[in-house]
Enzyme design. Structure first.
Site, PDB file in Angstrom:
ATOM      1  N   THR A   1      -9.381  -6.605 -18.210  1.00  0.00           N
ATOM      2  CA  THR A   1      -9.761  -5.939 -16.952  1.00  0.00           C
ATOM      3  C   THR A   1      -8.519  -5.496 -16.186  1.00  0.00           C
ATOM      4  O   THR A   1      -8.457  -4.383 -15.655  1.00  0.00           O
ATOM      5  CB  THR A   1     -10.612  -6.906 -16.095  1.00  0.00           C
TER       6      THR A   1
ATOM      7  N   ILE B   1      -9.282 -11.211 -15.852  1.00  0.00           N
ATOM      8  CA  ILE B   1      -8.979 -11.421 -17.274  1.00  0.00           C
ATOM      9  C   ILE B   1      -8.065 -10.287 -17.758  1.00  0.00           C
ATOM     10  O   ILE B   1      -8.066  -9.184 -17.182  1.00  0.00           O
ATOM     11  CB  ILE B   1     -10.278 -11.496 -18.128  1.00  0.00           C
TER      12      ILE B   1
ATOM     13  N   ARG C   1       5.239  -5.251  11.308  1.00  0.00           N
ATOM     14  CA  ARG C   1       5.174  -5.113  12.770  1.00  0.00           C
ATOM     15  C   ARG C   1       6.483  -4.844  13.506  1.00  0.00           C
ATOM     16  O   ARG C   1       6.452  -4.112  14.495  1.00  0.00           O
ATOM     17  CB  ARG C   1       4.433  -6.333  13.351  1.00  0.00           C
TER      18      ARG C   1
ATOM     19  N   THR D   1       2.650 -17.540   0.347  1.00  0.00           N
ATOM     20  CA  THR D   1       3.353 -18.356   1.350  1.00  0.00           C
ATOM     21  C   THR D   1       2.364 -19.022   2.319  1.00  0.00           C
ATOM     22  O   THR D   1       2.733 -19.936   3.038  1.00  0.00           O
ATOM     23  CB  THR D   1       4.376 -17.516   2.143  1.00  0.00           C
TER      24      THR D   1
HETATM   25  O1  C5P Z   1       4.094  -7.389  10.053  1.00  0.00           O
HETATM   26  P1  C5P Z   1       4.898  -8.169   9.051  1.00  0.00           P
HETATM   27  O2  C5P Z   1       6.363  -7.772   8.990  1.00  0.00           O
HETATM   28  O3  C5P Z   1       4.720  -9.668   9.204  1.00  0.00           O
HETATM   29  O4  C5P Z   1       4.250  -7.727   7.663  1.00  0.00           O
HETATM   30  C1  C5P Z   1       4.630  -8.335   6.451  1.00  0.00           C
HETATM   31  C2  C5P Z   1       3.835  -7.748   5.332  1.00  0.00           C
HETATM   32  O5  C5P Z   1       4.118  -8.477   4.150  1.00  0.00           O
HETATM   33  C3  C5P Z   1       2.312  -7.824   5.522  1.00  0.00           C
HETATM   34  O6  C5P Z   1       1.741  -6.692   4.859  1.00  0.00           O
HETATM   35  C4  C5P Z   1       1.950  -9.106   4.806  1.00  0.00           C
HETATM   36  O7  C5P Z   1       0.623  -9.083   4.318  1.00  0.00           O
HETATM   37  C5  C5P Z   1       2.953  -9.111   3.651  1.00  0.00           C
HETATM   38  N1  C5P Z   1       3.230 -10.436   3.094  1.00  0.00           N
HETATM   39  C6  C5P Z   1       3.732 -11.477   3.852  1.00  0.00           C
HETATM   40  N2  C5P Z   1       3.973 -12.694   3.261  1.00  0.00           N
HETATM   41  C7  C5P Z   1       3.736 -12.872   1.962  1.00  0.00           C
HETATM   42  C8  C5P Z   1       3.244 -11.835   1.190  1.00  0.00           C
HETATM   43  C9  C5P Z   1       2.992 -10.611   1.786  1.00  0.00           C
HETATM   44  O8  C5P Z   1       3.968 -11.320   5.034  1.00  0.00           O
HETATM   45  N3  C5P Z   1       4.016 -14.029   1.410  1.00  0.00           N
END
Ligand code: C5P
Length: 232
Positions: A68, A65, A211, A119
């Site tokens: 918060t 909300i 990664r 996504t």
């Molecule tokens: O390892 P990688 O390049 O896939 O990491 C992408 C980062 O972006 C992660 O922290 C993931 O949680 C975040 N993220 C994503 N897609 C989204 C929102 C956030 O991959 N739609």
């Protein structure tokens, strides 16, 4: 608006993340701290990384909300993070309250961006579970526009949506895009990906890269490659 590469520090402990950041002896990357690390280590990890000279995107995706969220944002603002976020689904009232909470007495505040539809949410789940009866890209654009109307600085979106977000919300409305991979790298669990050079081409403002950098045998070289491809 400054373009930059944000390194997603998806580690679960202080030892791991500091060990990783120790490798960066020159340029201090802009880093993203997510729920895993924050819930494991608490606000002290934010202070520690900030003290080492990094800018920080605190990715906690608030959704509650308005009152918060306003009070929680006030706390995060005092932590001196550079960027934070929330769910646009919390409505414009929540987003406006968040901005109010974030704004410090001297008028400064961290960048605030919104998550539109995650996504990981499919069209099918949106229609059948959330009962949102519109095409997903229309929903994403509508949420982005709500964020803009509430006064936010931008959205997290897929690199494939960045151009359309800029067309709808203006070129100065920030797009922060994950899902970035080198052309010769592993995709992992990401499905719709772009290279840093493609993300630059379509006008992303910040790319979030995890990664391809954190799992690389030479993270500093991988980070520098991202910077060169994305910023030039
Ligand atoms: O390892 P990688 O390049 O896939 O990491 C992408 C980062 O972006 C992660 O922290 C993931 O949680 C975040 N993220 C994503 N897609 C989204 C929102 C956030 O991959 N739609």
């Amino acid at each position: 608006m400054g373009k930059d590469v944000i390194v997603a520090c998806d580690f679960s402990s202080k030892a791991e993340v500091l060990g990783f950041l120790d490798r960066f002896t020159g340029v201090k990357p802009f880093v993203k701290i997510g729920m895993e690390l924050y819930y494991a280590e608490g606000p002290s990890i934010v202070r520690e990384i900030k003290k080492r000279g990094h800018r920080i995107f605190l990715d906690l995706k608030l959704h509650d909300i308005p009152n918060t969220v306003m009070k929680a944002m006030r706390v995060l603002s005092r932590l001196d993070v550079d960027m934070c976020n929330l769910h646009a689904a919390g409505t414009r009232a929540m987003m406006e309250a968040a901005l109010q909470g974030l704004t410090r007495e001297d008028g400064t505040r961290p960048i605030l961006i919104a998550v539109t539809q995650l996504t990981s949410t499919s069209q099918e789940a949106m229609t059948n579970e959330l009962l949102i009866d519109r095409p997903i890209d229309e929903v994403v654009m509508s949420y982005a526009l709500n964020a803009k109307l509430a006064g936010l600085d931008g959205v997290v979106c897929s690199p494939l949506e960045a151009r359309k977000v800029h067309e709808n919300c203006g070129s100065d409305f920030i797009t922060v895009t994950p899902g970035v991979r080198f052309a010769d790298g592993e995709k992992g669990d990401q499905v719709r990906v772009m290279t840093p050079a493609q993300a630059k081409e379509i006008g992303s403002d910040y790319i979030v890269v995890g990664r391809p950098i954190t799992a690389s045998p030479d993270p500093v070289a991988a980070y520098e490659r991202c910077l060169k491809d994305f910023i030039g």
